[in-house]
Design a protein around this motif. Structure first.
Motif, PDB file in Angstrom:
ATOM      1  N   MET A 143       0.744  -1.192   0.004  1.00  0.00           N
ATOM      2  CA  MET A 143      -0.006  -0.002   0.072  1.00  0.00           C
ATOM      3  C   MET A 143       0.811   1.189  -0.033  1.00  0.00           C
ATOM      4  SD  MET A 143      -1.377  -0.067   4.014  1.00  0.00           S
ATOM      5  CE  MET A 143      -2.121   1.668   3.798  1.00  0.00           C
ATOM      6  N   ASP A 144       0.244   2.452  -0.533  1.00  0.00           N
ATOM      7  CA  ASP A 144       1.190   3.515  -0.723  1.00  0.00           C
ATOM      8  C   ASP A 144       1.310   4.207   0.815  1.00  0.00           C
ATOM      9  OD1 ASP A 144       1.651   3.663  -3.172  1.00  0.00           O
ATOM     10  OD2 ASP A 144      -0.313   4.271  -3.801  1.00  0.00           O
ATOM     11  N   VAL A 145       2.173   5.174   0.949  1.00  0.00           N
ATOM     12  CA  VAL A 145       2.091   5.873   2.132  1.00  0.00           C
ATOM     13  C   VAL A 145       1.059   6.951   2.102  1.00  0.00           C
ATOM     14  CG1 VAL A 145       3.265   7.852   3.335  1.00  0.00           C
ATOM     15  CG2 VAL A 145       4.570   5.771   2.648  1.00  0.00           C
ATOM     16  N   GLN A 146       0.570   7.006   3.446  1.00  0.00           N
ATOM     17  CA  GLN A 146      -0.797   7.952   3.586  1.00  0.00           C
ATOM     18  C   GLN A 146      -0.520   9.411   3.794  1.00  0.00           C
ATOM     19  OE1 GLN A 146      -4.212   7.122   2.710  1.00  0.00           O
ATOM     20  NE2 GLN A 146      -3.126   5.226   1.831  1.00  0.00           N
ATOM     21  N   LEU A 147       0.323   9.389   4.902  1.00  0.00           N
ATOM     22  CA  LEU A 147       0.822  10.753   5.355  1.00  0.00           C
ATOM     23  C   LEU A 147       2.078  10.855   6.117  1.00  0.00           C
ATOM     24  CD1 LEU A 147      -0.327  13.806   5.150  1.00  0.00           C
ATOM     25  CD2 LEU A 147      -1.596  12.968   7.381  1.00  0.00           C
ATOM     26  N   TYR A 148       1.939  10.353   7.291  1.00  0.00           N
ATOM     27  CA  TYR A 148       3.100  10.608   8.144  1.00  0.00           C
ATOM     28  C   TYR A 148       4.014   9.373   8.322  1.00  0.00           C
ATOM     29  CZ  TYR A 148       1.818  15.055   9.123  1.00  0.00           C
ATOM     30  OH  TYR A 148       1.386  16.772   8.953  1.00  0.00           O
ATOM     31  N   ALA A 149       3.890   8.506   7.697  1.00  0.00           N
ATOM     32  CA  ALA A 149       5.006   7.296   7.848  1.00  0.00           C
ATOM     33  C   ALA A 149       6.211   7.772   7.758  1.00  0.00           C
ATOM     34  CB  ALA A 149       4.493   6.274   6.559  1.00  0.00           C
ATOM     35  N   PRO A 150       6.909   8.275   6.680  1.00  0.00           N
ATOM     36  CA  PRO A 150       8.380   8.707   6.761  1.00  0.00           C
ATOM     37  C   PRO A 150       8.751   9.518   7.946  1.00  0.00           C
ATOM     38  CG  PRO A 150       7.241   9.419   4.883  1.00  0.00           C
ATOM     39  CD  PRO A 150       5.996   8.930   5.823  1.00  0.00           C
ATOM     40  N   TYR A 151       7.780  10.234   8.685  1.00  0.00           N
ATOM     41  CA  TYR A 151       8.175  11.103   9.995  1.00  0.00           C
ATOM     42  C   TYR A 151       8.247  10.071  11.216  1.00  0.00           C
ATOM     43  CZ  TYR A 151       7.300  14.919   6.980  1.00  0.00           C
ATOM     44  OH  TYR A 151       7.459  15.496   5.771  1.00  0.00           O
ATOM     45  N   VAL A 152       7.154   9.174  11.092  1.00  0.00           N
ATOM     46  CA  VAL A 152       7.162   7.853  12.143  1.00  0.00           C
ATOM     47  C   VAL A 152       8.462   6.942  12.096  1.00  0.00           C
ATOM     48  CG1 VAL A 152       6.327   5.889  12.979  1.00  0.00           C
ATOM     49  CG2 VAL A 152       4.745   7.707  12.238  1.00  0.00           C
ATOM     50  N   TYR A 153       8.981   6.657  10.910  1.00  0.00           N
ATOM     51  CA  TYR A 153      10.379   5.801  10.679  1.00  0.00           C
ATOM     52  C   TYR A 153      11.401   6.911  11.230  1.00  0.00           C
ATOM     53  CZ  TYR A 153      13.697   3.197   8.321  1.00  0.00           C
ATOM     54  OH  TYR A 153      14.922   2.638   7.902  1.00  0.00           O
ATOM     55  N   ASP A 154      11.226   7.972  10.858  1.00  0.00           N
ATOM     56  CA  ASP A 154      12.627   9.090  11.253  1.00  0.00           C
ATOM     57  C   ASP A 154      12.497   8.915  12.910  1.00  0.00           C
ATOM     58  OD1 ASP A 154      13.846   9.179   9.127  1.00  0.00           O
ATOM     59  OD2 ASP A 154      13.127  11.108   8.575  1.00  0.00           O
ATOM     60  N   ALA A 155      11.293   9.306  13.439  1.00  0.00           N
ATOM     61  CA  ALA A 155      11.367   9.326  14.902  1.00  0.00           C
ATOM     62  C   ALA A 155      11.877   8.034  15.677  1.00  0.00           C
ATOM     63  CB  ALA A 155       9.705   9.377  15.271  1.00  0.00           C
ATOM     64  N   VAL A 156      11.519   6.891  15.227  1.00  0.00           N
ATOM     65  CA  VAL A 156      12.228   5.675  15.468  1.00  0.00           C
ATOM     66  C   VAL A 156      13.624   5.604  15.528  1.00  0.00           C
ATOM     67  CG1 VAL A 156      12.267   2.952  15.330  1.00  0.00           C
ATOM     68  CG2 VAL A 156      10.124   4.301  15.442  1.00  0.00           C
ATOM     69  N   MET A 157      13.981   5.847  14.512  1.00  0.00           N
ATOM     70  CA  MET A 157      15.551   5.987  14.220  1.00  0.00           C
ATOM     71  C   MET A 157      16.225   7.057  15.095  1.00  0.00           C
ATOM     72  SD  MET A 157      16.014   3.547  12.404  1.00  0.00           S
ATOM     73  CE  MET A 157      15.614   2.407  11.147  1.00  0.00           C
ATOM     74  N   THR A 158      15.592   8.389  15.168  1.00  0.00           N
ATOM     75  CA  THR A 158      16.159   9.344  15.818  1.00  0.00           C
ATOM     76  C   THR A 158      16.099   8.928  17.546  1.00  0.00           C
ATOM     77  OG1 THR A 158      15.226  11.155  14.547  1.00  0.00           O
ATOM     78  CG2 THR A 158      15.971  11.725  16.748  1.00  0.00           C
ATOM     79  N   MET A 159      15.214   8.189  18.080  1.00  0.00           N
ATOM     80  CA  MET A 159      15.207   7.800  19.349  1.00  0.00           C
ATOM     81  C   MET A 159      16.617   6.589  19.425  1.00  0.00           C
ATOM     82  SD  MET A 159      12.032   6.195  21.406  1.00  0.00           S
ATOM     83  CE  MET A 159      11.361   7.954  21.970  1.00  0.00           C
ATOM     84  N   ALA A 160      16.660   5.728  18.320  1.00  0.00           N
ATOM     85  CA  ALA A 160      17.762   4.615  18.382  1.00  0.00           C
ATOM     86  C   ALA A 160      18.942   5.333  18.584  1.00  0.00           C
ATOM     87  CB  ALA A 160      17.335   3.633  17.383  1.00  0.00           C
ATOM     88  N   THR A 161      18.998   6.391  17.736  1.00  0.00           N
ATOM     89  CA  THR A 161      20.339   7.068  17.729  1.00  0.00           C
ATOM     90  C   THR A 161      20.757   7.882  18.974  1.00  0.00           C
ATOM     91  OG1 THR A 161      19.999   7.632  15.249  1.00  0.00           O
ATOM     92  CG2 THR A 161      21.585   9.024  16.407  1.00  0.00           C
ATOM     93  N   ALA A 162      19.990   8.356  19.775  1.00  0.00           N
ATOM     94  CA  ALA A 162      19.974   9.014  20.958  1.00  0.00           C
ATOM     95  C   ALA A 162      20.531   7.916  21.754  1.00  0.00           C
ATOM     96  CB  ALA A 162      18.688   9.832  21.402  1.00  0.00           C
ATOM     97  N   MET A 163      19.976   6.588  21.753  1.00  0.00           N
ATOM     98  CA  MET A 163      20.351   5.450  22.591  1.00  0.00           C
ATOM     99  C   MET A 163      21.593   5.102  22.409  1.00  0.00           C
ATOM    100  SD  MET A 163      16.890   3.120  22.542  1.00  0.00           S
ATOM    101  CE  MET A 163      15.268   3.621  23.292  1.00  0.00           C
TER     102      MET A 163
END
Length: 380
Positions: A303-323
């Motif tokens: 299925m296609d990205v609807q809206l904020y999927a890329p921002y969710v992905y980046d949010a997870v990766m940002t949190m992992a980077t801080a860890m």
């Protein structure tokens, strides 16, 4: 007996050796509405969080040189504030290491107090109300621009580029809908002090019949109708505007700016009639990364990205980077590193100001042509 006394310490030693070498489990909570009218947006976000977790595990991302098993703990808030606080407490009780969410401003704000009290970092990939970061909770962050920028930019665009002189306002009375509508009016009046706000009408987030408020608006003959709310309401509203013969331009914020809007609006979508904005955006040099993400997402979930999927992905990766920077997944230890993190993501460089808002947040303006969401421009 001699055999037993030698065997027991050996077994204990082996057990301790096994536990010492065991993977650390890092639990990331995700909350969004995967039921109710906005379920398609919540599912979009949840799937992106799963994609990020799968990528972290596939890459073998370690913390302090130690193997980590990354686990997603998904919860459904139904876009309801009470349900939102209930699942927030559930995640706290589950001792998650961090939370990505919520999607709606109305659920994000009350839940943020629960995470703050527990000392658990929270990154919202979608909530735009300024109130979220005005609470001075050091655990609250977001990776998209807020309503001050979103609504204000749309207001200025309405009068300067669309030449709107008479504007009608409708909002759904949620924290998000009311907030973005208020900022829109401020932006329009600042850009054109003589602009007329010819009507202010209210609906709710579950409404389907808008004939009364639209009939009232039609009598005032506006150039443009601004709606503060989500696509599940905005779509049917556009259908009914067409049925009533209202020819005004239609403008809205990110809640309406989805791939699903043409399906929800039917023949009410028009051709270039709708202008909306995403509270984020990528410049030309970042476009390939975004296109690659969208292709991977579609391949993974069909299925296609609807809206904020890329921002969710980046949010997870940002949190992992801080860890990784903190060499610890313990909330108290990595939280200071999250506040000063720099992560180059799919959506651009993510770094936060002292309030937890993203620095230099962009907006992307869209319209709909041929039944497709069509990018107009990125505004910094």
């Amino acid at each position: 007996m001699l055999f037993k006394t030698k065997f027991i310490p050996l077994a204990i030693a082996l057990a301790f050796a096994g536990s010492a070498g065991a993977q650390e489990v890092v639990k990331i909570g995700h909350v969004g509405p995967v039921s109710g009218a906005s379920a398609h947006l919540g599912k979009d976000n949840e799937q992106a969080a799963k994609m990020a977790i799968d990528d972290l595990n596939a890459k073998g991302v370690k913390i302090n040189g130690k193997a980590v098993k990354w686990v997603l703990v998904p919860e459904d808030d139904g876009a309801d504030p009470k349900q939102g606080t209930a699942v927030a407490q559930k995640l706290v009780d589950a001792k998650v290491n961090g939370v990505i969410g919520h999607l709606n401003s109305g659920t994000t704000v009350p839940a943020s107090k629960i995470y703050f009290d527990a000392g658990i970092p929270q990154i919202s990939p979608a909530a735009t109300t300024p109130q979220y970061t005005k609470q001075n909770f050091n655990t609250a962050f977001r990776v998209v621009a807020n309503d001050n920028k979103l609504g204000g930019t749309l207001g200025a665009y309405a009068v300067q580029k669309l030449n709107a002189k008479k504007i009608a306002i409708i909002d759904d009375r949620t924290a998000y809908g009311q907030g973005v509508a208020e900022e829109f009016v401020k932006g329009a009046k600042k850009a054109l002090p003589g602009v007329q706000i010819v009507g202010k009408e209210f609906t709710n987030a579950n409404a389907t019949d808008f004939n009364a408020i639209l009939t009232s608006i039609k009598a005032k003959n506006p150039d443009l109708v601004f709606f503060g709310g989500m696509d599940s309401v905005g779509g049917p509203m556009l259908r009914q505007m067409k049925a009533l013969g209202i020819k005004a331009k239609f403008m809205a914020g990110d809640g309406v700016c989805t791939e699903a809007l043409p399906r929800l609006a039917g023949d009410g979508i028009g051709e270039g009639q709708v202008t909306c904005a995403e509270a984020g955006g990528v410049t030309a040099d970042q476009q390939k990364g975004m296109d690659d993400f969208r292709a991977r997402y579609k391949q993974k979930f069909n299925m296609d990205v609807q809206l904020y999927a890329p921002y969710v992905y980046d949010a997870v990766m940002t949190m992992a980077t801080a860890m990784q920077d903190a060499k610890s997944a313990e909330p108290a230890k990595y939280l200071p590193y999250l506040a000063k993190v720099k992560y180059q993501g799919v959506t651009g460089l993510i770094t936060f100001d002292p309030h937890g808002d993203i620095k230099d947040g962009a907006l992307t303006l869209f319209t709909y042509k041929g039944g497709k969401k069509t990018k107009m421009e990125v505004v910094k």
